[in-house]
Design an enzyme around this catalytic site. Structure first.
Site, mmCIF file in Angstrom:
data_model
loop_
_atom_site.group_PDB
_atom_site.id
_atom_site.type_symbol
_atom_site.label_atom_id
_atom_site.label_comp_id
_atom_site.label_asym_id
_atom_site.label_seq_id
_atom_site.Cartn_x
_atom_site.Cartn_y
_atom_site.Cartn_z
ATOM 1 N N TYR A 23 -0.405 40.406 7.717
ATOM 2 C CA TYR A 23 -0.327 41.150 7.733
ATOM 3 C C TYR A 23 -1.811 41.339 9.052
ATOM 4 C CZ TYR A 23 -3.335 43.918 4.924
ATOM 5 O OH TYR A 23 -4.753 44.128 4.794
ATOM 6 N N ASP A 73 3.320 45.974 4.172
ATOM 7 C CA ASP A 73 2.655 45.688 4.810
ATOM 8 C C ASP A 73 3.150 44.165 5.899
ATOM 9 O OD1 ASP A 73 0.355 46.447 4.313
ATOM 10 O OD2 ASP A 73 -0.319 44.597 2.494
ATOM 11 N N HIS A 117 3.931 52.580 -0.776
ATOM 12 C CA HIS A 117 3.585 51.165 -0.070
ATOM 13 C C HIS A 117 3.749 50.047 -0.321
ATOM 14 C CE1 HIS A 117 0.383 50.088 1.821
ATOM 15 N NE2 HIS A 117 -0.391 49.304 1.091
ATOM 16 N N TYR A 121 3.650 49.308 -6.147
ATOM 17 C CA TYR A 121 2.932 50.412 -5.853
ATOM 18 C C TYR A 121 3.995 51.864 -6.360
ATOM 19 C CZ TYR A 121 -1.173 47.658 -4.824
ATOM 20 O OH TYR A 121 -2.577 46.724 -4.833
ATOM 21 N N ASP A 128 -3.125 53.476 4.879
ATOM 22 C CA ASP A 128 -2.673 51.677 5.677
ATOM 23 C C ASP A 128 -1.556 51.608 5.847
ATOM 24 O OD1 ASP A 128 -4.869 51.972 3.546
ATOM 25 O OD2 ASP A 128 -4.624 49.838 3.335
ATOM 26 N N TRP A 202 -6.991 52.922 10.010
ATOM 27 C CA TRP A 202 -5.686 52.388 9.683
ATOM 28 C C TRP A 202 -4.893 53.755 10.119
ATOM 29 C CZ3 TRP A 202 -5.114 47.681 10.289
ATOM 30 C CH2 TRP A 202 -5.077 46.939 8.617
#
Length: 363
Positions: A23, A73, A117, A121, A128, A202
């Site tokens: 990302y 991401d 996420h 996680y 984000d 973000w």
């Protein structure tokens, strides 16, 4: 030091942040797409096409992308694939979009319905991640799915407003642990303890970018996002440094020793405000000058030259939470991460903000 000099040098000496699909590079690519849209300069489009040759195969498969990691991401860089498909009509870009969308279809979720996420996680929503996935998801829904999952997308923003927002401060915490077991999570609320600037950046970008690619005909859902966006912009501007017009690494703690004016998050705020003005979500009369003021301060204060090399300074290298006992979300933690020049997250946001200023002035 002019913006054009910095960007031309940066792109000419561009090095991947990582060798995999990532990302960070995606931030610069999105910046290039927007600068192409703003200026029509072919160098920006060509840079994106050349970059993608290393990753997108003829059958649309993506080198160094691992769906099974369920890393939110991984979706972000895919945003430029919509642009490439429309510009080139090459089917490989359309197929690559589907590969990334397949990850979102299977991506693990919290009980409240938001994307984790990452697989490493579990049960966690980070600000984000809203930027990484939701604009891509919304653009896909608008263009290819007849807007069928708008409610799912908007609900994920509602969850963030419900679980991560602080009414008193009018700010959003960095993250939320639904299981309330992480070292950084409050055991009653699940919230992380601090307001990190880039996380708010973000989030503001996620809102304005998602609104930009959704249909306003779905009025109630559009207005929901617009309301959340306006509230968040108003909230963060309370903490703008009066002298520099920029924002601190920990937004509400400008007077604490070790805190500093941070470039990437400040650029993201400028971007979100100017794009918000351009798409009609914010009043141009009230907010355009604020966005331009932030960007001009970054140019004046943070663009430097060392050994005849232009650099963008004062960027937090990285900040996260966990996944185990490291990165506890404390004040000390956010101040401990390296402060660097030319990190792609900062450079990309800077490019995006400048592009929005150009387009807003033409609007």
């Amino acid at each position: 030091m002019k913006f054009d000099q910095y960007v031309e040098y940066h792109l000419a000496h561009f090095e991947n942040a990582k060798s995999d699909w990532n990302y960070e590079d995606g931030c610069v690519l999105v910046g290039c797409v927007q600068l192409y849209q703003a200026t029509g300069k072919s160098m920006y489009k060509e840079f994106v096409i050349e970059y993608m040759k290393k990753f997108i195969n003829d059958d649309g498969t993506i080198n160094h992308f691992e769906k099974e990691n369920y890393n939110i991401d991984s979706i972000h860089t895919g945003k430029v694939l919509f642009f490439l498909y429309e510009e080139t009509k090459e089917e490989k870009y359309r197929q690559a979009i589907e590969i990334l969308m397949d990850q979102l279809r299977d991506h693990p979720r919290t009980k409240c319905g938001s994307f984790w996420h990452k697989k490493i996680y579990p049960n966690q929503i980070w600000l984000d991640g809203l930027y990484m996935a939701q604009p891509f998801y919304m653009e896909y829904e608008t263009k290819y799915e007849n807007k069928e999952h708008y409610e799912d997308i908007v609900n994920q923003f509602r969850n963030v407003r419900k679980y991560i927002y602080n009414e008193e401060k009018s700010l959003y915490y960095h993250a939320y642990d639904e299981a309330k077991i992480q070292i950084w999570a409050d055991k009653e609320t699940g919230k992380s303890p601090n307001f990190w600037l880039r996380a708010m950046g973000w989030y503001l970008m996620s809102l304005v970018d998602t609104m930009d690619v959704m249909s306003k005909e779905i009025f109630e859902q559009y207005k929901t996002l617009e309301g959340i966006f306006k509230e968040a912009v108003k909230g963060i501007l309370q903490y703008q440094d009066k002298e520099s017009k920029l924002f601190y690494q920990l937004i509400d703690k400008g007077d604490i020793e070790g805190n500093y004016l941070e470039t990437s998050g400040s650029a993201m705020v400028a971007y979100a405000i100017m794009k918000g003005c351009r798409i009609g979500a914010l009043s141009k009369e009230k907010y355009q000058s604020i966005g331009e003021e932030i960007l001009n301060s970054i140019i004046d204060r943070m663009l430097i030259e060392e050994d005849n090399v232009p650099k963008l300074s004062q960027i937090c290298s990285v900040a996260g939470l966990g996944p185990k006992n490291e990165r506890d979300g404390s004040v000390e933690y956010y101040f401990s991460e390296p402060i660097v020049c030319d990190d792609h997250k900062g450079s990309g946001a800077f490019m995006m903000a400048y592009a929005q200023m150009l387009m807003l002035r033409e609007a």
